[in-house]
Enzyme design. Structure first.
Site, PDB file in Angstrom:
ATOM      1  N   GLY A 201      41.653  33.058 -54.001  1.00  0.00           N
ATOM      2  CA  GLY A 201      40.236  33.251 -53.735  1.00  0.00           C
ATOM      3  C   GLY A 201      39.832  32.737 -52.367  1.00  0.00           C
ATOM      4  N   ASP A 202      38.693  33.209 -51.901  1.00  0.00           N
ATOM      5  CA  ASP A 202      38.126  32.730 -50.649  1.00  0.00           C
ATOM      6  C   ASP A 202      36.618  32.942 -50.701  1.00  0.00           C
ATOM      7  OD1 ASP A 202      38.894  31.746 -47.823  1.00  0.00           O
ATOM      8  OD2 ASP A 202      37.431  33.334 -47.438  1.00  0.00           O
ATOM      9  N   SER A 203      35.862  32.033 -50.089  1.00  0.00           N
ATOM     10  CA  SER A 203      34.404  32.114 -50.139  1.00  0.00           C
ATOM     11  C   SER A 203      33.784  31.835 -48.780  1.00  0.00           C
ATOM     12  CB  SER A 203      33.845  31.105 -51.156  1.00  0.00           C
ATOM     13  OG  SER A 203      34.322  31.359 -52.456  1.00  0.00           O
TER      14      SER A 203
ATOM     15  N   GLY B 196      35.801  36.306 -52.544  1.00  0.00           N
ATOM     16  CA  GLY B 196      36.878  37.276 -52.714  1.00  0.00           C
ATOM     17  C   GLY B 196      37.852  36.801 -53.785  1.00  0.00           C
TER      18      GLY B 196
END
Length: 218
Positions: free
Chosen positions: A80-82, A117
């Site tokens: 994940g990525d934010s 994501g």
């Protein structure tokens, strides 16, 4: 079903544990700035937030999935990525107290969007890993009456320095947030409803990931 979180984020780990999943964790070997710079140079444009977080989530999950596949791992890998967007400006981690203080002074009384994501790989022996991915977004509205003294006290805790947007919704910063629209877990680090959908797209039942007494595998 074994689960590996391609992240060392305490917030993402906490989210999975809260819904009955006890993953192993592994830090992806991804140079995030280099990945974004190379992609933007190749495409001749600046990536919008949703594409930015999805690209990094996929690279992180793919890196860990490849290393685990080589070790004979079978199961699910989650990456994940934010990033936080306010009036079209991307606000990452502030890192310093001065930057965090200025950020909060500009955010109070306003609404931004947290983009997250997600990438999920199914890794099985004798087969190439397969992936499902998606982006989730949630809007975050900050209280207008947050005082400078409250901001100073919050910054002094160190909590906002190393999180996207300089805030948390599930810890000390939560009291300064008036409203979240969308899956609230998105703001913590990953949308659990999005993860469930992606896991099911790969043919795996979400409940088979649970590590709780009495849980049954479909």
């Amino acid at each position: 079903m074994r689960v590996c979180l391609a992240s060392t984020s305490p917030a993402r780990l906490m989210l999975l544990r809260q819904v009955g999943i006890e993953p192993s964790t592994r830090a992806p070997q991804v140079d995030e700035e280099a990945v974004i710079a190379a992609t933007e140079a190749a495409e001749g444009r600046t990536l919008p937030p949703d594409e930015h977080v999805l690209l990094l989530a996929r690279r992180k999950a793919a890196d860990v999935a490849a290393s685990l596949d080589a070790e004979g791992f079978e199961g699910i890998v989650i990456g994940g990525d934010s990033m936080f967007e306010l009036d079209g400006e991307i606000l990452g981690k502030p890192y310093t107290p001065d930057a965090a203080r200025a950020r909060w002074q500009s955010m109070r009384g306003r609404t931004g969007i947290l983009h997250s994501g997600h990438s999920v790989f199914l890794v099985r022996r004798g087969a190439a890993p397969v992936e499902a991915h998606a982006v989730a977004a949630a809007s975050v509205s900050f209280a207008a009456d947050v005082t400078d003294a409250e901001i100073d006290a919050y910054v002094a805790t160190g909590e906002p320095l190393l999180v996207a947007g300089a805030f948390t919704v599930d810890s000390l910063g939560g009291a300064f947030i008036e409203r979240v629209e969308g899956d609230p877990s998105t703001v913590v680090g990953m949308s659990l409803s999005t993860l469930r959908r992606l896991v099911r797209e790969l043919g795996v039942e979400w409940t088979s990931l649970w590590n709780i007494p009495g849980a049954t595998t479909p």
